[in-house]
Design a protein around this motif. Structure first.
Motif, mmCIF file in Angstrom:
data_model
loop_
_atom_site.group_PDB
_atom_site.id
_atom_site.type_symbol
_atom_site.label_atom_id
_atom_site.label_comp_id
_atom_site.label_asym_id
_atom_site.label_seq_id
_atom_site.Cartn_x
_atom_site.Cartn_y
_atom_site.Cartn_z
ATOM 1 N N ARG A 52 48.774 -30.073 44.193
ATOM 2 C CA ARG A 52 49.874 -29.140 44.439
ATOM 3 C C ARG A 52 50.729 -29.620 45.600
ATOM 4 O O ARG A 52 51.951 -29.576 45.557
ATOM 5 C CB ARG A 52 49.310 -27.751 44.770
ATOM 6 N N ARG A 53 50.045 -30.044 46.650
ATOM 7 C CA ARG A 53 50.794 -30.494 47.816
ATOM 8 C C ARG A 53 51.642 -31.711 47.487
ATOM 9 O O ARG A 53 52.682 -31.938 48.084
ATOM 10 C CB ARG A 53 49.831 -30.844 48.953
ATOM 11 N N ARG A 71 44.322 -28.627 45.274
ATOM 12 C CA ARG A 71 45.156 -28.450 46.458
ATOM 13 C C ARG A 71 45.986 -29.701 46.738
ATOM 14 O O ARG A 71 47.190 -29.635 46.971
ATOM 15 C CB ARG A 71 44.298 -28.129 47.679
ATOM 16 N N GLY A 84 39.497 -28.440 45.461
ATOM 17 C CA GLY A 84 40.014 -29.309 46.510
ATOM 18 C C GLY A 84 41.037 -30.266 45.921
ATOM 19 O O GLY A 84 42.120 -30.474 46.473
#
Lengths: 339, 339
Positions: free
Chosen positions: A265-266, A262, A259
């Motif tokens: 990365r975003r 993510r 999580g």
DNA sequence: GACTGTTTCGGAAGCGTTTCCGTTGCCGAA
DNA sequence: TTCGGCAACGGAAACGCTTCCGAAACAGTC
């Protein structure tokens, strides 16, 4: 001769084998007092007739049920399912049937402990992956059956597990060794477990490692979330909003770590160049996502618990606590901090 | 009066209520043929003595076993475990016990159908997530119990599943709609299942979609691997070694898709800018990894199968085949091809 | 050779229900 | 008054096993 199709019972087997029911019963149960040749003959006949003893009758008459209850939360999660898989495999190899009791949530859990004792359906119960409260222990005692635990932490029963603190320490030490000093922790708690029984080894190790490294604790770097990956993502977002974000993140589990990944990365951050991430468990997706983690042998824990139970059921001695080792698995999500 | 402590049985209850055992039994079971007043008296006495019928004796004497066998492969994988979770929840709510039979591999499977360890132990068997071969069907009949299937494909039993072909088509059409014309497929087969029963809807849809779009099939773009993510990674590597690599990859499952993603990342390719990737299932990690996919309601399938079974067990009518809908879930792993 | 001890095995008494067949008692109809 | 019909209830036979207890067979000992 289109007779048959009648349900065959032990009497049939006994007759076919040319022995009495008493002997047949003993042979089938591997009891003492049957000549090896006789036993083999009975077993052969039983096999031939594809006969299985009726657990009801057996139990009624005072024997064992040949069943063991497995209590496990969150089956759909890899860790629990894998534990179960290991356990089931050895239990079934021993010709024991596995009665599955899935308990999610306090309520389910209470329900289980409350009503199971009434019915004597099993010879033993295996508690998978969660600590047992005191009241619950009392209920279990009441059943008067063998009890074994696995995957949770220190249990009052024969138990197999990892040392959470050591595992966590391996993760932390790796980060520390790489040179990180600003390390965040995303702790996971299980909302379905009573607070009092939440194991905290994975948190303790964080503080201990920091202390040993002479790094002061910054409570802003500690986030606590419910189990599950999306929560890890939220926690990471919070961490990124700090004036001075961490250079490394230690998550209590791989799912939580993912999580976090993510979110990173975003945010356009690179892993591990900008931020290192480490998890615990070595979930299969850790391999697929190049996540550095601390592996624990999950299936083995289930198997070991199974063997332990078998031994106890046979009346043999067995060790009370088995701790299986964990191991750091370095992949691509950790590296020294920039600069 | 320190007597008692003896286990009380139905005879005790009958005596205390001043009726015969027959009547007591009928009263306790809410059977027909007992005056309301009598019934209440019996119930009251039973309550008073905190008596519960012995399930063993009850079943021995002809009742149902109150148990159902669940046969399922690969429990440790999300899809199977989730199916099981759904099923278990409704079964247990109906006070049925779940006997778990985990069958991994041809061998286990053969063993199960050959020995039928569940025979005489259950009222029904639920086959989760795999097609049943003909020979196996014959063996199952032999148990003479209700049979229900779920999560596999078209079964000869009451069944709930998705339409694989439609689901796959949704994935392909999305890619096509985005403008991709060079689309690879990483097909997954289960090495533990006999070839003859491998469902092929997910493959068929690939060819059909291409045909409908007027795109010729390039067999180089089709890779077939065993289930499991790392295999997907290998397949992707092969695909990348083509003179003209695909601009999009359609994988039979999210896990396989994730494997492909790893390879792409390692190759320095960006997703979705350089290559689009789509999977099927909507595995929880799909959300964590921003993977576009086609969702199938897994837990629901398990639950539906459970309810179906309950209905059949109650002797009610029920639909034979239930097909639950799938749905495209667009995330960050798909985009139009470059230029 | 008599005697004791050890195995191996069989008879049969439960274990606690359900259910098949009756029997009993009561009511209304003839 | 008699009788058919029906609801309520009881007796007792399964159901399929385990296990206690004793018998039988055999080996070893003095």
């Amino acid at each position: 001769m289109a007779q048959s199709s009648r349900k065959i019972n032990m009497a049939d087997v006994a007759r076919a084998a040319g022995v009495s029911m008493a002997t047949a019963s003993r042979a089938l149960n591997n009891d003492y007092g049957v000549a090896e040749a006789t036993r083999r003959r009975v077993l052969a006949v039983a096999e031939e007739l594809s006969y299985v003893v009726s657990p009801e009758a057996s139990r009624l008459a005072g024997g064992a049920t040949g069943r063991v209850a497995v209590v496990v939360p969150h089956i759909s999660r890899w860790f629990f399912a894998t534990l179960l898989e290991g356990l089931e495999s050895v239990l079934r190899a021993a010709d024991l049937d596995v009665l599955l009791y899935h308990v999610d949530g306090i309520e389910d859990r209470h329900d289980f402990f409350h009503r199971l004792p009434a019915r004597r359906k099993v010879d033993a119960v295996v508690v998978l992956a969660f600590p047992v409260g005191e009241e619950e222990q009392r209920r279990l005692e009441l059943m008067g059956v063998t009890i074994v635990a696995a995957g949770g932490q220190h249990a009052p029963y024969p138990n197999v597990c990892i040392d959470d603190e050591t595992a966590a320490r391996q993760a932390m030490d790796h980060l520390l060794f790489l040179g990180h000093r600003r390390i965040a922790m995303i702790a996971a708690v299980d909302p379905d477990q009573p607070d009092e029984v939440q194991p905290s080894g994975r948190s303790n190790a964080y503080y201990a490692a920091l202390r040993d490294a002479g790094i002061p604790v910054d409570e802003q770097l500690v986030e606590t979330v419910n189990w599950g990956g999306t929560k890890g993502a939220d926690a990471m977002a919070k961490l990124l909003s700090l004036r001075e974000p961490p250079t490394a993140v230690y998550a209590h589990s791989d799912e939580v770590a993912l999580g976090a990944v993510r979110t990173l990365r975003r945010a356009g951050l690179r892993i591990p160049e900008d931020v290192s991430v480490i998890g615990i468990d070595d979930h299969p997706v850790a391999e697929l996502t190049d996540l550095t983690t601390v592996r624990q042998p999950v299936r083995e824990q289930g198997e070991l618990a199974g063997r332990m139970l078998l031994r106890i059921l046979r009346g043999e001695e067995t060790e009370h606590d088995v701790v299986v080792p964990t191991q750091l698995v370095i992949r691509g999500s950790t590296a020294p901090p920039r600069s």
